[in-house]
Write a protein that holds these residues in place. Sequence first.
Motif, PDB file in Angstrom:
ATOM      1  N   THR A 133     -67.029  85.328  69.815  1.00  0.00           N
ATOM      2  CA  THR A 133     -68.431  85.719  70.052  1.00  0.00           C
ATOM      3  C   THR A 133     -69.360  84.499  69.927  1.00  0.00           C
ATOM      4  N   ALA A 147     -74.797  87.370  78.876  1.00  0.00           N
ATOM      5  CA  ALA A 147     -73.515  87.784  78.295  1.00  0.00           C
ATOM      6  C   ALA A 147     -72.384  87.166  79.108  1.00  0.00           C
ATOM      7  N   GLU A 321     -67.498  92.033  69.851  1.00  0.00           N
ATOM      8  CA  GLU A 321     -68.943  92.130  69.619  1.00  0.00           C
ATOM      9  C   GLU A 321     -69.227  92.198  68.126  1.00  0.00           C
ATOM     10  N   TYR A 328     -66.713  92.527  63.247  1.00  0.00           N
ATOM     11  CA  TYR A 328     -66.615  92.445  64.717  1.00  0.00           C
ATOM     12  C   TYR A 328     -65.714  93.561  65.230  1.00  0.00           C
TER      13      TYR A 328
END
Length: 503
Positions: A133, A147, A321, A328
């Motif tokens: 991430t 993203a 995420e 996460y």
Amino acid sequence: MTAAGPGGKATSAPLMGRDPEPTLFELSSPGRVASNFRTTGVPEWAAEELVPAAHLREAPAPIAEISERDLVAHMTRLSHRQFSVDLGAYPLGSCTMKYNPKLCDDAVARAGLADVHPAAPASLTQGWMALLTDLESALCRITGMAAATLQPPAGAAGELTGLLLMRAFHGAAGEDRRRRRVLIPDSAHGTNPASVTLGGYEVTQVPSDDRGCVDLDALAARLDDDVAGIMLTNPNTLGLFEEDIVAIAGAVHGVGGLLYYDGANLNAILGVTRPGDMGFDIVHMNLHKTFAVPHGGGGPGAGPVAVTERLSSYLPGPRPEAAGDGTYAWVEPERSIGRIHSWHGNALALARAWSYILANGGDGLRRVSDAAVLNANWLRHQLRGTYDIPYDRPCMHEFVASATNLKRAGGLRALDVAKRMLEEGFHAPTTYFPLIVEEALMIEPTETESPQTLAALAQALREIAGDTAEEGHAAPRTSPVGRVDEARAARRLVPTWDARSDA
Ligand SMILES: Cc1ncc(COP(=O)(O)O)c(C=O)c1O
């Protein structure tokens, strides 16, 4: 033969000999093994029970039997016959072969990264997920996107991903059937039209103008509401910055199309400008060119794709995420196009790129691009007057020279120049690409070469230009393999060790 030695000074490098290296089968001796395990620990009865009888061999596999010592010697000898980024300058335009710091090797060799199984549950891989991430958000900051997916394993895989995202986006608006064309400049890398076709679209070529950039009038004439998007790399494959990019973005968006950025040339603009700021919607990055991931021999690479907010819900999943509480989780984007690669992509290539980004920091990445651009422009100046330079104006990280003047004078062709460079201890530049330049020599010195190495490279190229056609045709004379008959190799390829020489 010369090569850049310590301190960047040109030295004599006994690189390669012509003695044939025996194959492993020729070195094989019955009963020799490279491992010395007393036992696997699995009792024979258990092995018989675990492996179905139908899968058991009747005779030992016909593999070479060789000791570890002889195996290592064989591999080391072979490695000495290769040209590599660790050995000397590798000015391969477009493909960016630059030196990769050993720090990055060290970082990814750590057991905490290298020994983790991709199927390990999220509860055991929180560190890996944090790394992924963090890398995603760094890549988004670098490109100006919202993203990214880290799954695609190469640039071309990133391109296909981007086109599938384009298709999903237009499909959601009910426009998928109508929007069937993707525009590509005539200077584009070959993977672009190939990916467009693979993605189910038709290619419409846009000619370049006499400055080597997209011809705006020709673009306007090709734009209509059946256009799904345009694929561009900026700087383009001539090493030139598309100065009209904002006008191009406006025109393509004006007919409802999307802009795809081929990020293979990102090492020219790090920290200087961003595809997002230029108006692009989808960006792939070649981590194996820009961020110190070696990509000789075809990989493994990494071609993450970053997108603007309006495309983020289509990204491949699952994606790592941050859950907000310091943990996460793997999350499937709402309208995901699905997986593009198994597991999480080439994870160690991703970790290597992350170590490079961390080691350089934002200002270091900016210096990378500054040096890449400076080196290319310096070299372009050095070759002026010796080679044709069709678009002789400030370039970015690479430029395209041409051997047309030498050929016309009865001297060398681009292929001869490339082969002669191998004799001088340098890798050859990319030749005959981009297709719009005759006798093209596409040169990317990269930011990793010292001024001394660049001077030696320029000197070698100038000397080679004075060779006779006969000298050029005879090259390379110092490599383990001389000039191959490429037509015969393509038509009658014999890759097996025991092939008869007349096969
Ligand atoms: C401009 C450009 N686009 C795309 C690619 C494809 O990248 P990959 O080789 O990782 O598939 C390359 C590779 O050389 C390239 O130079």
